[in-house]
Design a protein around this motif. Sequence first.
Motif, short mmCIF file in Angstrom:
data_model
loop_
_atom_site.label_atom_id
_atom_site.label_comp_id
_atom_site.label_asym_id
_atom_site.label_seq_id
_atom_site.Cartn_x
_atom_site.Cartn_y
_atom_site.Cartn_z
N ASN A 1 -3.68 11.99 -4.76
CA ASN A 1 -2.49 12.70 -4.29
C ASN A 1 -1.84 12.07 -3.07
O ASN A 1 -0.97 12.68 -2.44
N SER A 2 -2.23 10.85 -2.71
CA SER A 2 -1.60 10.17 -1.58
C SER A 2 -1.78 8.66 -1.72
O SER A 2 -2.65 8.19 -2.46
N LEU B 1 0.81 -1.22 0.00
CA LEU B 1 0.00 0.00 0.00
C LEU B 1 0.84 1.27 0.00
O LEU B 1 0.35 2.34 -0.37
N THR B 2 2.10 1.17 0.40
CA THR B 2 2.97 2.35 0.42
C THR B 2 3.36 2.80 -0.98
O THR B 2 3.81 3.93 -1.17
N GLN C 1 2.15 3.99 -14.49
CA GLN C 1 3.27 4.83 -14.95
C GLN C 1 3.58 5.94 -13.95
O GLN C 1 4.75 6.29 -13.73
N GLN C 2 2.52 6.50 -13.35
CA GLN C 2 2.76 7.50 -12.30
C GLN C 2 3.48 6.89 -11.11
O GLN C 2 4.38 7.51 -10.52
N ALA C 3 3.06 5.66 -10.72
CA ALA C 3 3.73 4.98 -9.61
C ALA C 3 5.18 4.68 -9.94
O ALA C 3 6.07 4.80 -9.08
N GLU C 4 5.46 4.28 -11.18
CA GLU C 4 6.84 4.02 -11.59
C GLU C 4 7.69 5.28 -11.42
O GLU C 4 8.83 5.22 -10.91
N ALA D 1 -2.32 -0.64 -6.81
CA ALA D 1 -1.36 -0.98 -5.75
C ALA D 1 -0.64 -2.25 -6.17
O ALA D 1 -1.28 -3.21 -6.62
N PRO D 2 0.71 -2.29 -6.06
CA PRO D 2 1.44 -3.48 -6.50
C PRO D 2 1.19 -4.68 -5.58
O PRO D 2 1.07 -4.53 -4.37
#
Length: 337
Positions: free
Chosen positions: A240-241, A196-197, A274-277, A211-212
């Motif tokens: 945003n979080s 979740l982080t 892609q944003q998470a990457e 979430a991965p």
Amino acid sequence: MVNFAGGHHGSAYGSYDAYGAAASGGSYGATGMFAPLQSKQGAMMVAPPGRKRRLNVVAICLNVFVPWLIFCFVSAMLSFEMHYSKPETVQALIIVILVLAVLLGCADVAYIFWKRQRGEGHFANATWLLFLCVCALVALGLAVPFGNRNFWMNSQIFFDITALNSYNGVDPSRMRGQELMDAGRVLFVNGTHLDLTRSMGFRNVDTYCVAPITGGTVVGNPPLASYDFWAVGKDCCSSNSADFRCGEFNNNEARAGMRLMRDSDRAFFRLAVQQAESAYGIKATHPLFFHWVRDPVAETYQYQQSAFQMFTVGMFAYFLLQCTLVFIGASVFSKFA
């Protein structure tokens, strides 16, 4: 089709009002089930105040049940397996029903105009047959969008998932997305959990949350070479979080995934990945998207159950609507007969 030869001037139903009184000679004759109330000169007579007028029960029953059966038949074809496996057949049957209703209605309208030319036409010549054709078109017009929506929301997802393979013992730390391209339901190994982080949300009207899926047989929670398995959901996080709250994210017994089947959503979830990457400095070579659940088999068949429930509600709702339409039609016919 309309019987132009029956009776003296009769249509397939005759020209009867809602209570079975004849507007002109019907195919049943003067002594039949729907015997007209006429004077010796053949003019229409109003029923005496103390005398009850007979209901045209056959016509009323046909107008209640035939359009309702059309609605049930068409919506069932569109809602369930036939739409998935034989869409051309479904389309052809719908066209046949449409053509028959239109032709039958046009033939009855032509008969009414023919009676007008003979000086016998008035409102009572609008037969129950014409009303039946109009109701059949209404039933068809409502069944098509209703059945398509039920299929798109429920049945299509069920059939798509069950058409794919199921995999057990998948280790997200050792397997790659290319190895499970045909996965519909996946049961991960013990120790698999959501990170979740490293969750992320992408907003485009709706918020697309990812979430991965990580862990597995590795000790601790080391970064993976490629995060190819992702849990997804809509409008269950902020953009945003890292606050992913989709599916059974807080269920410690959940370690399974049910494949995302909505093609229209996949591109937006890919943008969220892609944003998470970019935000977390991770890599997702070939991401696969899943709904995070405890029992993927039960969740899959829930779509099938929802399809049957929606069909049942629609079936009874349309029956009430058709009864209302027939009641209105009978009231109008009785006033102008």
